[in-house]
Design a protein around this motif. Structure first.
Motif, PDB file in Angstrom:
ATOM      1  N   ALA A 125       0.818  -1.210   0.000  1.00  0.00           N
ATOM      2  CA  ALA A 125       0.000   0.000   0.000  1.00  0.00           C
ATOM      3  C   ALA A 125       0.857   1.266   0.000  1.00  0.00           C
ATOM      4  O   ALA A 125       0.615   2.202  -0.781  1.00  0.00           O
ATOM      5  CB  ALA A 125      -0.934  -0.006   1.206  1.00  0.00           C
ATOM      6  N   VAL A 126       1.868   1.322   0.869  1.00  0.00           N
ATOM      7  CA  VAL A 126       2.744   2.494   0.937  1.00  0.00           C
ATOM      8  C   VAL A 126       3.536   2.644  -0.360  1.00  0.00           C
ATOM      9  O   VAL A 126       3.675   3.761  -0.896  1.00  0.00           O
ATOM     10  CB  VAL A 126       3.693   2.389   2.148  1.00  0.00           C
ATOM     11  N   HIS A 127       4.038   1.544  -0.875  1.00  0.00           N
ATOM     12  CA  HIS A 127       4.770   1.573  -2.142  1.00  0.00           C
ATOM     13  C   HIS A 127       3.894   2.148  -3.250  1.00  0.00           C
ATOM     14  O   HIS A 127       4.361   2.933  -4.079  1.00  0.00           O
ATOM     15  CB  HIS A 127       5.221   0.155  -2.508  1.00  0.00           C
ATOM     16  N   GLY A 128       2.615   1.785  -3.263  1.00  0.00           N
ATOM     17  CA  GLY A 128       1.707   2.293  -4.296  1.00  0.00           C
ATOM     18  C   GLY A 128       1.584   3.803  -4.268  1.00  0.00           C
ATOM     19  O   GLY A 128       1.646   4.458  -5.315  1.00  0.00           O
ATOM     20  N   GLY A 133      -8.728  -7.305  -8.670  1.00  0.00           N
ATOM     21  CA  GLY A 133      -7.628  -7.464  -7.727  1.00  0.00           C
ATOM     22  C   GLY A 133      -8.050  -7.213  -6.290  1.00  0.00           C
ATOM     23  O   GLY A 133      -7.596  -7.902  -5.370  1.00  0.00           O
ATOM     24  N   ALA A 134      -8.923  -6.224  -6.071  1.00  0.00           N
ATOM     25  CA  ALA A 134      -9.396  -5.933  -4.723  1.00  0.00           C
ATOM     26  C   ALA A 134     -10.182  -7.109  -4.150  1.00  0.00           C
ATOM     27  O   ALA A 134     -10.152  -7.360  -2.933  1.00  0.00           O
ATOM     28  CB  ALA A 134     -10.267  -4.682  -4.736  1.00  0.00           C
ATOM     29  N   PHE A 158      -6.495   3.594  -4.364  1.00  0.00           N
ATOM     30  CA  PHE A 158      -7.931   3.671  -4.101  1.00  0.00           C
ATOM     31  C   PHE A 158      -8.460   2.324  -3.608  1.00  0.00           C
ATOM     32  O   PHE A 158      -9.284   2.248  -2.696  1.00  0.00           O
ATOM     33  CB  PHE A 158      -8.686   4.089  -5.359  1.00  0.00           C
ATOM     34  N   ALA A 159      -7.982   1.241  -4.220  1.00  0.00           N
ATOM     35  CA  ALA A 159      -8.443  -0.102  -3.835  1.00  0.00           C
ATOM     36  C   ALA A 159      -8.051  -0.424  -2.397  1.00  0.00           C
ATOM     37  O   ALA A 159      -8.876  -0.919  -1.614  1.00  0.00           O
ATOM     38  CB  ALA A 159      -7.880  -1.141  -4.796  1.00  0.00           C
ATOM     39  N   PHE A 160      -6.796  -0.118  -2.024  1.00  0.00           N
ATOM     40  CA  PHE A 160      -6.369  -0.395  -0.653  1.00  0.00           C
ATOM     41  C   PHE A 160      -7.097   0.501   0.339  1.00  0.00           C
ATOM     42  O   PHE A 160      -7.407   0.084   1.458  1.00  0.00           O
ATOM     43  CB  PHE A 160      -4.857  -0.223  -0.522  1.00  0.00           C
ATOM     44  N   LEU A 164     -10.327  -1.019   0.974  1.00  0.00           N
ATOM     45  CA  LEU A 164     -10.192  -2.216   1.798  1.00  0.00           C
ATOM     46  C   LEU A 164      -9.875  -1.887   3.256  1.00  0.00           C
ATOM     47  O   LEU A 164      -9.779  -2.786   4.090  1.00  0.00           O
ATOM     48  CB  LEU A 164      -9.085  -3.119   1.232  1.00  0.00           C
ATOM     49  N   GLY A 165      -9.709  -0.589   3.569  1.00  0.00           N
ATOM     50  CA  GLY A 165      -9.546  -0.180   4.961  1.00  0.00           C
ATOM     51  C   GLY A 165      -8.160   0.270   5.373  1.00  0.00           C
ATOM     52  O   GLY A 165      -7.945   0.599   6.543  1.00  0.00           O
ATOM     53  N   PHE A 166      -7.193   0.323   4.433  1.00  0.00           N
ATOM     54  CA  PHE A 166      -5.852   0.758   4.815  1.00  0.00           C
ATOM     55  C   PHE A 166      -5.847   2.274   5.046  1.00  0.00           C
ATOM     56  O   PHE A 166      -6.366   3.042   4.244  1.00  0.00           O
ATOM     57  CB  PHE A 166      -4.828   0.413   3.735  1.00  0.00           C
TER      58      PHE A 166
END
Length: 250
Positions: free
Chosen positions: A55-58, A95-96, A186-188, A191-193
């Motif tokens: 997530a952070v990398h994204g 993917g999500a 957006f997907a992460f 998903l709650g991140f």
């Protein structure tokens, strides 16, 4: 004071290291189109909790690629980007849904094999490669990036058979990967991140990455076309073999 701006568990020395790595990897990617995202992923994987790496990398890559896209925007082929984006939207949705279900090693193996095939095997002229092929490739690479983070080499291998001039290739790649990482963020988020604790550090990494992009773009302009093609193939080969190594658990 600095500790208050950093996420829990990230020491100031680690934060400074990540900021420096962001500069170097952005410079490399601006010059060659790929490699920086994988290196950034490796740096994060070795310094922060595994649960937050992708997530952070994204989000870091969104900032890096936005800067690269802006600097090199005059050379991007936007119709190709639009087709890639159409597939990426579908890929992000799929993917999500699958992000916790598919084995990462299978995806790594498929990605590594695809990169090596696209780089070295003779490719027949396939009708629609620049249209439907980019839509399908955008979808597949976006699904995979939800699991493995860095798929810039996949996207590069997808664009390579189109015979683009070096600046077109780098700029179009930058725009495609910007969209892909933005959709992943957006997907992460859905998903709650929570990205809030990471924003100061990510912001600093994005700024240093933009400085690296400016340096890398200057190097790109000076790199002869023939040597650029050799460098791209060499980098893709190393990345592909390393992905197969990781898939095999070695």
């Amino acid at each position: 004071m600095l500790d208050m701006l950093l996420p829990a568990g990230v020491a100031p020395t680690i934060a400074l290291l990540l900021i420096a790595v962001s500069f170097l990897t952005s410079a490399f990617t601006a010059a060659f189109g790929i490699g920086g995202g994988v290196a950034m992923l490796g740096a994060l994987a070795g310094t922060v909790s595994p649960s937050v790496v992708i997530a952070v990398h994204g989000l870091v890559q969104v900032g890096s690629n936005v800067g690269r896209t802006y600097v090199q925007r005059a050379h991007a082929l936007w119709p190709l980007v639009a087709r890639f984006t159409a597939g990426s939207v579908i890929g992000a949705l799929i993917g999500a849904l699958l992000v916790v279900e598919l084995p990462e090693r299978i995806l790594l193996g498929l990605l590594g094999a695809f990169i090596l095939v696209m780089t070295w095997l003779p490719k027949p002229r396939i009708p629609g490669l620049a249209s439907s092929g980019l839509v399908i490739g955008g979808g597949l690479s976006t699904i995979i990036t939800m699991f493995v983070g860095a798929t810039g080499s996949f996207v590069q291998a997808l664009l390579l058979p189109l015979g683009l001039e070096k600046r077109q290739l780098i700029a179009t790649h930058a725009a495609c990967t910007t969209i892909q990482h933005l959709l992943k963020v957006f997907a992460f988020g859905a998903l709650g991140f929570s990205f809030s604790d990471w924003l100061p550090l990510i912001g600093a990494m994005i700024l240093s990455g933009f400085a690296g992009t400016m340096l890398g773009t200057t190097l790109l302009e000076r790199l002869p076309e023939r040597w650029f093609a050799v460098a791209i193939k060499a980098i893709l080969t190393v990345v592909g073999i390393d992905l197969l190594r990781r898939a095999a658990g070695l």
